[in-house]
Write a protein that holds these residues in place. Structure first.
Motif, PDB file in Angstrom:
ATOM      1  N   THR A  17       0.833  -1.198   0.000  1.00 52.98           N
ATOM      2  CA  THR A  17       0.000   0.000   0.000  1.00 52.98           C
ATOM      3  C   THR A  17       0.874   1.256   0.000  1.00 52.98           C
ATOM      4  OG1 THR A  17      -1.763  -1.145   1.179  1.00 52.98           O
ATOM      5  CG2 THR A  17      -1.815   1.248   1.247  1.00 52.98           C
ATOM      6  N   ALA A  18       1.903   1.271   0.842  1.00 55.30           N
ATOM      7  CA  ALA A  18       2.809   2.421   0.905  1.00 55.30           C
ATOM      8  C   ALA A  18       3.545   2.587  -0.427  1.00 55.30           C
ATOM      9  CB  ALA A  18       3.813   2.241   2.046  1.00 55.30           C
ATOM     10  N   PHE A  19       3.956   1.468  -1.018  1.00 58.57           N
ATOM     11  CA  PHE A  19       4.654   1.518  -2.304  1.00 58.57           C
ATOM     12  C   PHE A  19       3.758   2.108  -3.394  1.00 58.57           C
ATOM     13  CE2 PHE A  19       5.530  -0.539  -6.405  1.00 58.57           C
ATOM     14  CZ  PHE A  19       6.823  -0.097  -6.623  1.00 58.57           C
ATOM     15  N   VAL A  20       2.509   1.641  -3.450  1.00 59.09           N
ATOM     16  CA  VAL A  20       1.575   2.117  -4.469  1.00 59.09           C
ATOM     17  C   VAL A  20       1.270   3.602  -4.254  1.00 59.09           C
ATOM     18  CG1 VAL A  20      -0.792   1.901  -5.341  1.00 59.09           C
ATOM     19  CG2 VAL A  20       0.577  -0.148  -4.948  1.00 59.09           C
ATOM     20  N   GLN A  21       1.065   4.013  -3.010  1.00 55.84           N
ATOM     21  CA  GLN A  21       0.802   5.426  -2.726  1.00 55.84           C
ATOM     22  C   GLN A  21       1.993   6.292  -3.136  1.00 55.84           C
ATOM     23  OE1 GLN A  21      -0.252   5.401   1.440  1.00 55.84           O
ATOM     24  NE2 GLN A  21      -2.443   5.217   1.000  1.00 55.84           N
ATOM     25  N   ASN A  22       3.191   5.827  -2.822  1.00 56.45           N
ATOM     26  CA  ASN A  22       4.394   6.561  -3.202  1.00 56.45           C
ATOM     27  C   ASN A  22       4.509   6.644  -4.722  1.00 56.45           C
ATOM     28  OD1 ASN A  22       6.861   7.876  -2.959  1.00 56.45           O
ATOM     29  ND2 ASN A  22       8.007   5.958  -2.964  1.00 56.45           N
ATOM     30  N   LEU A  23       4.229   5.544  -5.397  1.00 51.97           N
ATOM     31  CA  LEU A  23       4.287   5.511  -6.853  1.00 51.97           C
ATOM     32  C   LEU A  23       3.273   6.479  -7.461  1.00 51.97           C
ATOM     33  CD1 LEU A  23       5.636   4.103  -9.280  1.00 51.97           C
ATOM     34  CD2 LEU A  23       3.823   2.393  -9.170  1.00 51.97           C
ATOM     35  N   LEU A  24       2.055   6.493  -6.928  1.00 46.45           N
ATOM     36  CA  LEU A  24       1.033   7.417  -7.426  1.00 46.45           C
ATOM     37  C   LEU A  24       1.424   8.871  -7.187  1.00 46.45           C
ATOM     38  CD1 LEU A  24      -2.239   5.530  -6.374  1.00 46.45           C
ATOM     39  CD2 LEU A  24      -1.334   5.844  -8.675  1.00 46.45           C
ATOM     40  N   GLN A  25       2.035   9.157  -6.048  1.00 47.39           N
ATOM     41  CA  GLN A  25       2.488  10.523  -5.772  1.00 47.39           C
ATOM     42  C   GLN A  25       3.586  10.937  -6.753  1.00 47.39           C
ATOM     43  OE1 GLN A  25       3.593  10.437  -1.636  1.00 47.39           O
ATOM     44  NE2 GLN A  25       1.501  10.790  -0.913  1.00 47.39           N
ATOM     45  N   GLN A  26       4.498  10.011  -7.053  1.00 47.55           N
ATOM     46  CA  GLN A  26       5.561  10.304  -8.013  1.00 47.55           C
ATOM     47  C   GLN A  26       4.965  10.557  -9.400  1.00 47.55           C
ATOM     48  OE1 GLN A  26       8.381   7.106  -7.965  1.00 47.55           O
ATOM     49  NE2 GLN A  26       9.215   7.660  -5.955  1.00 47.55           N
ATOM     50  N   MET A  27       4.003   9.741  -9.792  1.00 47.65           N
ATOM     51  CA  MET A  27       3.357   9.915 -11.094  1.00 47.65           C
ATOM     52  C   MET A  27       2.640  11.258 -11.150  1.00 47.65           C
ATOM     53  SD  MET A  27       1.894   6.087 -11.836  1.00 47.65           S
ATOM     54  CE  MET A  27       0.895   6.615 -13.192  1.00 47.65           C
ATOM     55  N   GLN A  28       1.918  11.610 -10.089  1.00 45.90           N
ATOM     56  CA  GLN A  28       1.214  12.884 -10.054  1.00 45.90           C
ATOM     57  C   GLN A  28       2.192  14.043 -10.164  1.00 45.90           C
ATOM     58  OE1 GLN A  28      -1.162  13.534  -6.538  1.00 45.90           O
ATOM     59  NE2 GLN A  28      -2.039  15.429  -7.319  1.00 45.90           N
ATOM     60  N   THR A  33       4.586  18.279 -13.478  1.00 42.83           N
ATOM     61  CA  THR A  33       5.774  18.899 -14.080  1.00 42.83           C
ATOM     62  C   THR A  33       5.626  18.961 -15.594  1.00 42.83           C
ATOM     63  OG1 THR A  33       7.162  18.103 -12.273  1.00 42.83           O
ATOM     64  CG2 THR A  33       8.284  18.724 -14.316  1.00 42.83           C
ATOM     65  N   MET A  34       5.169  17.862 -16.204  1.00 44.51           N
ATOM     66  CA  MET A  34       4.981  17.848 -17.657  1.00 44.51           C
ATOM     67  C   MET A  34       3.913  18.844 -18.072  1.00 44.51           C
ATOM     68  SD  MET A  34       5.441  13.928 -18.994  1.00 44.51           S
ATOM     69  CE  MET A  34       4.102  13.259 -18.057  1.00 44.51           C
ATOM     70  N   SER A  35       2.829  18.896 -17.323  1.00 41.88           N
ATOM     71  CA  SER A  35       1.739  19.827 -17.625  1.00 41.88           C
ATOM     72  C   SER A  35       2.232  21.271 -17.566  1.00 41.88           C
ATOM     73  CB  SER A  35       0.602  19.618 -16.636  1.00 41.88           C
ATOM     74  OG  SER A  35      -0.424  20.551 -16.838  1.00 41.88           O
ATOM     75  N   SER A  37       5.269  22.280 -17.945  1.00 42.63           N
ATOM     76  CA  SER A  37       6.202  22.468 -19.055  1.00 42.63           C
ATOM     77  C   SER A  37       5.457  22.707 -20.367  1.00 42.63           C
ATOM     78  CB  SER A  37       7.104  21.240 -19.186  1.00 42.63           C
ATOM     79  OG  SER A  37       7.924  21.340 -20.314  1.00 42.63           O
ATOM     80  N   ILE A  38       4.405  21.945 -20.595  1.00 42.98           N
ATOM     81  CA  ILE A  38       3.613  22.099 -21.819  1.00 42.98           C
ATOM     82  C   ILE A  38       2.952  23.475 -21.853  1.00 42.98           C
ATOM     83  CG2 ILE A  38       1.529  21.292 -23.014  1.00 42.98           C
ATOM     84  CD1 ILE A  38       2.357  18.429 -22.097  1.00 42.98           C
ATOM     85  N   ILE A  39       2.384  23.891 -20.733  1.00 47.10           N
ATOM     86  CA  ILE A  39       1.727  25.196 -20.662  1.00 47.10           C
ATOM     87  C   ILE A  39       2.740  26.312 -20.909  1.00 47.10           C
ATOM     88  CG2 ILE A  39       0.605  26.828 -19.084  1.00 47.10           C
ATOM     89  CD1 ILE A  39      -0.879  24.370 -17.909  1.00 47.10           C
ATOM     90  N   THR A  40       3.931  26.171 -20.340  1.00 45.76           N
ATOM     91  CA  THR A  40       4.980  27.166 -20.558  1.00 45.76           C
ATOM     92  C   THR A  40       5.359  27.238 -22.026  1.00 45.76           C
ATOM     93  OG1 THR A  40       5.860  26.838 -18.328  1.00 45.76           O
ATOM     94  CG2 THR A  40       7.341  27.826 -19.933  1.00 45.76           C
ATOM     95  N   LYS A  41       5.513  26.085 -22.663  1.00 38.12           N
ATOM     96  CA  LYS A  41       5.883  26.065 -24.083  1.00 38.12           C
ATOM     97  C   LYS A  41       4.769  26.653 -24.947  1.00 38.12           C
ATOM     98  CE  LYS A  41       9.439  22.632 -24.086  1.00 38.12           C
ATOM     99  NZ  LYS A  41      10.565  23.536 -24.054  1.00 38.12           N
ATOM    100  N   ILE A  42       3.517  26.385 -24.616  1.00 33.28           N
ATOM    101  CA  ILE A  42       2.390  26.959 -25.361  1.00 33.28           C
ATOM    102  C   ILE A  42       2.384  28.480 -25.211  1.00 33.28           C
ATOM    103  CG2 ILE A  42      -0.129  27.158 -25.407  1.00 33.28           C
ATOM    104  CD1 ILE A  42      -0.236  24.135 -24.840  1.00 33.28           C
ATOM    105  N   ASP A  43       2.632  28.969 -23.998  1.00 35.77           N
ATOM    106  CA  ASP A  43       2.697  30.419 -23.775  1.00 35.77           C
ATOM    107  C   ASP A  43       3.833  31.042 -24.579  1.00 35.77           C
ATOM    108  OD1 ASP A  43       0.533  30.348 -22.068  1.00 35.77           O
ATOM    109  OD2 ASP A  43       1.735  30.373 -20.224  1.00 35.77           O
TER     110      ASP A  43
END
Length: 90
Positions: A17-28, A33-35, A37-43
């Motif tokens: 459970t802790a591993f999955v929660q940590n993994l989900l936090q890393q993904m989020q 970060t990607m979002s 970056s994309i918004i910055t590039k669009i601007d």
């Protein structure tokens, strides 16, 4: 040993459970970060398009073509139908 075995599945579940929660936090965090970056590039792209548009308008002004429409084809095509209509009306 039986008592230790009984605790092991509970600990394993808690670890998973802790591993999955940590993994989900890393993904989020990565998606955020990607979002960003994309918004910055669009601007940046929007700003560059605005600058390009301004440069084109400046060039048109320097050439003295500011009052005329930018594409020449529509003005020519507008003249041709009028002459066709004029000959039809006569």
């Amino acid at each position: 040993m039986d008592g230790h075995d009984a605790d092991d599945p509970k600990q394993s579940t808690a670890d998973m459970t802790a591993f999955v929660q940590n993994l989900l936090q890393q993904m989020q965090s990565r998606f955020q970060t990607m979002s960003d970056s994309i918004i910055t590039k669009i601007d940046e792209m929007g700003n560059r398009i605005d600058e390009l548009e301004q440069s084109i308008n400046d060039l048109r002004t320097e050439m003295g073509v500011e009052g005329s429409p930018s594409p020449s084809a529509p003005s020519k095509s507008n003249i041709e139908p009028k002459s066709a209509d004029d000959s039809t009306n006569e």
